[in-house]
Motif scaffolding. Sequence first.
Motif, PDB file in Angstrom:
ATOM      1  N   SER A   1     -24.605 100.768  91.834  1.00  0.00           N
ATOM      2  CA  SER A   1     -23.349 100.843  92.582  1.00  0.00           C
ATOM      3  C   SER A   1     -22.894  99.503  93.153  1.00  0.00           C
ATOM      4  CB  SER A   1     -23.485 101.852  93.729  1.00  0.00           C
ATOM      5  OG  SER A   1     -24.536 101.460  94.606  1.00  0.00           O
ATOM      6  N   TYR A   2     -23.708  98.476  93.080  1.00  0.00           N
ATOM      7  CA  TYR A   2     -23.275  97.163  93.555  1.00  0.00           C
ATOM      8  C   TYR A   2     -24.053  96.072  92.820  1.00  0.00           C
ATOM      9  CZ  TYR A   2     -27.469  97.412  96.463  1.00  0.00           C
ATOM     10  OH  TYR A   2     -28.761  97.543  96.896  1.00  0.00           O
ATOM     11  N   ILE A   3     -23.504  94.863  92.861  1.00  0.00           N
ATOM     12  CA  ILE A   3     -24.087  93.696  92.198  1.00  0.00           C
ATOM     13  C   ILE A   3     -24.329  92.620  93.248  1.00  0.00           C
ATOM     14  CG2 ILE A   3     -23.650  91.831  90.546  1.00  0.00           C
ATOM     15  CD1 ILE A   3     -24.199  94.491  89.221  1.00  0.00           C
ATOM     16  N   SER A   4     -25.514  91.998  93.211  1.00  0.00           N
ATOM     17  CA  SER A   4     -25.828  90.876  94.093  1.00  0.00           C
ATOM     18  C   SER A   4     -25.997  89.615  93.259  1.00  0.00           C
ATOM     19  CB  SER A   4     -27.105  91.145  94.890  1.00  0.00           C
ATOM     20  OG  SER A   4     -26.919  92.199  95.804  1.00  0.00           O
TER      21      SER A   4
ATOM     22  N   ARG B   1     -22.573  89.901  97.561  1.00  0.00           N
ATOM     23  CA  ARG B   1     -22.856  91.298  97.222  1.00  0.00           C
ATOM     24  C   ARG B   1     -21.529  92.026  97.001  1.00  0.00           C
ATOM     25  NH1 ARG B   1     -25.848  95.854 100.966  1.00  0.00           N
ATOM     26  NH2 ARG B   1     -26.363  97.317  99.295  1.00  0.00           N
ATOM     27  N   ILE B   2     -21.359  92.557  95.779  1.00  0.00           N
ATOM     28  CA  ILE B   2     -20.079  93.133  95.377  1.00  0.00           C
ATOM     29  C   ILE B   2     -20.272  94.612  95.048  1.00  0.00           C
ATOM     30  CG2 ILE B   2     -18.212  93.027  93.677  1.00  0.00           C
ATOM     31  CD1 ILE B   2     -19.016  90.056  93.276  1.00  0.00           C
TER      32      ILE B   2
ATOM     33  N   LYS C   1     -12.538  90.863  90.889  1.00  0.00           N
ATOM     34  CA  LYS C   1     -12.057  91.980  90.085  1.00  0.00           C
ATOM     35  C   LYS C   1     -13.196  92.479  89.212  1.00  0.00           C
ATOM     36  CE  LYS C   1      -7.168  90.667  89.771  1.00  0.00           C
ATOM     37  NZ  LYS C   1      -6.043  90.346  88.839  1.00  0.00           N
ATOM     38  N   VAL C   2     -13.308  93.796  89.087  1.00  0.00           N
ATOM     39  CA  VAL C   2     -14.270  94.423  88.190  1.00  0.00           C
ATOM     40  C   VAL C   2     -13.480  95.213  87.157  1.00  0.00           C
ATOM     41  CG1 VAL C   2     -16.182  96.040  87.974  1.00  0.00           C
ATOM     42  CG2 VAL C   2     -16.041  94.536  89.973  1.00  0.00           C
ATOM     43  N   GLU C   3     -13.634  94.834  85.892  1.00  0.00           N
ATOM     44  CA  GLU C   3     -12.879  95.459  84.804  1.00  0.00           C
ATOM     45  C   GLU C   3     -11.378  95.451  85.105  1.00  0.00           C
ATOM     46  OE1 GLU C   3     -14.108  97.052  81.605  1.00  0.00           O
ATOM     47  OE2 GLU C   3     -15.355  95.357  82.229  1.00  0.00           O
ATOM     48  N   GLY C   4     -10.906  94.328  85.661  1.00  0.00           N
ATOM     49  CA  GLY C   4      -9.488  94.145  85.935  1.00  0.00           C
ATOM     50  C   GLY C   4      -8.997  94.762  87.222  1.00  0.00           C
TER      51      GLY C   4
ATOM     52  N   SER D   1     -13.237  94.674  99.256  1.00  0.00           N
ATOM     53  CA  SER D   1     -14.189  94.134 100.229  1.00  0.00           C
ATOM     54  C   SER D   1     -15.491  93.785  99.520  1.00  0.00           C
ATOM     55  CB  SER D   1     -14.450  95.144 101.356  1.00  0.00           C
ATOM     56  OG  SER D   1     -15.089  96.298 100.860  1.00  0.00           O
ATOM     57  N   TRP D   2     -16.129  92.773 100.001  1.00  0.00           N
ATOM     58  CA  TRP D   2     -17.435  92.358  99.501  1.00  0.00           C
ATOM     59  C   TRP D   2     -18.163  91.650 100.630  1.00  0.00           C
ATOM     60  CZ3 TRP D   2     -12.789  90.368  97.858  1.00  0.00           C
ATOM     61  CH2 TRP D   2     -12.500  89.048  98.228  1.00  0.00           C
ATOM     62  N   TYR D   3     -19.415  91.384 100.418  1.00  0.00           N
ATOM     63  CA  TYR D   3     -20.236  90.751 101.445  1.00  0.00           C
ATOM     64  C   TYR D   3     -20.688  89.378 100.954  1.00  0.00           C
ATOM     65  CZ  TYR D   3     -20.475  95.627 102.873  1.00  0.00           C
ATOM     66  OH  TYR D   3     -20.148  96.910 103.225  1.00  0.00           O
TER      67      TYR D   3
END
Length: 766
Positions: A57-60, A89-90, A72-75, A80-82
């Motif tokens: 559910s998230y990418i670091s 952390r997205i 942007k994720v897939e456009g 919000s992100w950290y």
Amino acid sequence: MILLLTGILSSVQAQQLKSDTFDVVHYDLHLDIMNFQAKQLNGFAILTLTPKMNQLSYISLDLLSLQVDSVKVEGQPVVSWYQDDTLLRIPLISPVSVGDTFQMRIRYHGTPIVEPAGWGGFHFDSWIAYNLGIAFQANPHNYGRAWFPCIDDFIDRATYDYYITTEAGKTAVCGGLLIDSIVHPDNSITWHWKMNQTIPAYLASVAVASYIKIADIYNGIQTDIPISLYFRPSDTAAVNNLFVNLKNILSVYENHWGAYSFDRVGYVGTIQGAMEHAANIALPVSTLSSGYEWLYAHELSHMWFGDKITCSSAEDMWLNEGWAVFNESLYREGIYGYPAYRSNMNSKLANVLQYCHIKDNGYRALYGIPNEYTYGETVYQKGGVVVHTLRNYLGDSLFFPAISNFLQDYAFQPVSSFQLRDYLTQYTGIDMTPFFDGWVFSPGFPCFVIDSCQMVPSGQNFLTTVFVHQKLKGAPEYYHNNRLFISFIDSLWNTHDFMMEFSGEFGSQTFVLPFKPTLCLADYYDRIADATTDASLRIHSSGDYDFPNTFFRLSITSLADSAFFRVTHNWAAPDSLKTPLPGLTLSDYRYWRIEGIYHVPFQAKGRFFYSRPSHLDDSLLQNLNDSLVILYRKNASEEWQGIPFTRTGTLAGYITVNDLQPGEYTLASWDEYYVGKTEIILTDNKISIHPNPVLGHCTIKVASNHSSVLKIYASSGVLLLKKPLPSGTHELNYDFSRFPAGFYIARLEDTNGHSLAHEKFIVGKR
């Protein structure tokens, strides 16, 4: 909206999370590097990712000190992100699972950092902007995160497209192949480079300057490979001169390690470096002289060791750097011959044995190196000489094919010491566990010496038994399954070479020889990087002769015929006294063995060098008043004994033995107790003995401004003579012919027993 939070995850937790949960398979890096004075990066990165777990559910990601403007994720915009100074952390719009592939676009800007050591990071100067992908003082050391968001470890590998926009007159140089350069209406230029091979983020690179390109083609063993060297126009002549052997070095590496695996052989001129960025090696312009051929050869070898395969963690860095140091010697062998390889490797070993544990604050194993010593002497220099030992342990017919196949089977993957050990065991059929346990996983070194050699006639042959002793230098336990090369010298000075195997402290093996050996030598051809450095000379006339890396000089005054001498400097403690002598301390660090073949009459003296500043004799030379002496024994079966000598120097200098004989020599010191604990040093209080050494009669001269007592002590501390003296100058004659040979102390004391002066002397026998 941007929410800045700190302390969300520890760096260790975050790194583990990234490595275990997803993989970046490709980076598109779009950056404007236009204004060097502002020291700003501005652009975006497009990451193509695939999960390693379900319902992610998230990418670091790693990113240092650069401000994220949008994601942007897939456009689809992420609202919000950290982000803190090290971690981005997205959250994902919807969870992803194994088998999915998706893209993430991150726009960012800011002033990139350079590590406190001033090396790794992104550099701006008046004429150049460039990155260096390793930071010596960072943890982790990887520094791809200094200029783009990434998984910044040794494990994750990806391909790259770089789109770098520069001002007119500047060239952007990246790893891989130059695909295109697009000139925009404002005369700025976008340079598109493509890296088709997967590499870790720290090996990605960019350099921008007013470069010219020096191009060539290397005819590789599989295909033709373009060579492109990007340097300043003013560097052209120096570059052409320095790289004159580049193709030959490439050929040496391909012939030993397999085909070159990248699309281009590339170097780029920078201010600092050198750094093995894949197919785009950063080389400082200050090193563009012929004396730095070894440096660009070292970095080139990383295209096999470090880039094609990469250590799986910093604790395994010797797999990158130790092998590159070994290749500094290997390329010399290929171009200049085996003697050049041997000489270079011997110099490396001498440096390791003298300084490695000093610079790295102790003896250290190659594997599991602490973070602060990842790029220290142990990893580089000890790593290089251990690879040399591995080469000779297996022999060239096994070593080179095994490593070449290892490189191919693990191409573009992270590797560990354990994987290399197990692969070599399977490939060669030799259990490599004992070798790796000693040479890789343990600190220190073994020191192999021959204690004795016994010969028994047997018909036309001689049954020759060699007894060896394994000593230790900084190692916790003895090495096992050792392979020691033994050379026997016949009467015509021909060598006959064998190999013996043994484990533990002692070993022996009997050889059947068709001749009576004159000398029996351990590792005569320097195939093992144990704790010995030695040199051999064939001498045909009198004169002075230095023996490299042994701290010894031979001066021959009388020579009947040609002679052969070998000097071995053992970097381990000599055998202790069979009968301890109070107050006498032998070196705990080193000793010499002198061996030779010569005819009488023969007369020579030896000069043995000592030094506290060079960390050779720290335990013996604690202060200026320490009493340094030299001891001798013919072989390991005899007791150490004092011999006549003269000393030149205080904390550094040499001891001269005028009647040099084959055998072993060690330095030693007298304890302060035996020369006076409470010395009163007055210029008017003097004592001298002539001659010294004493061969019968001697004269002792005493000068004192006190009533005093002259006392003569044996080395054991026993008082032998006592004579009260009034103040003034006195000459006293004594006959010491009835005293045993050895060390003695003449001490001048005041009437309260305080030492006024002392002098040590030796009693010898004619």
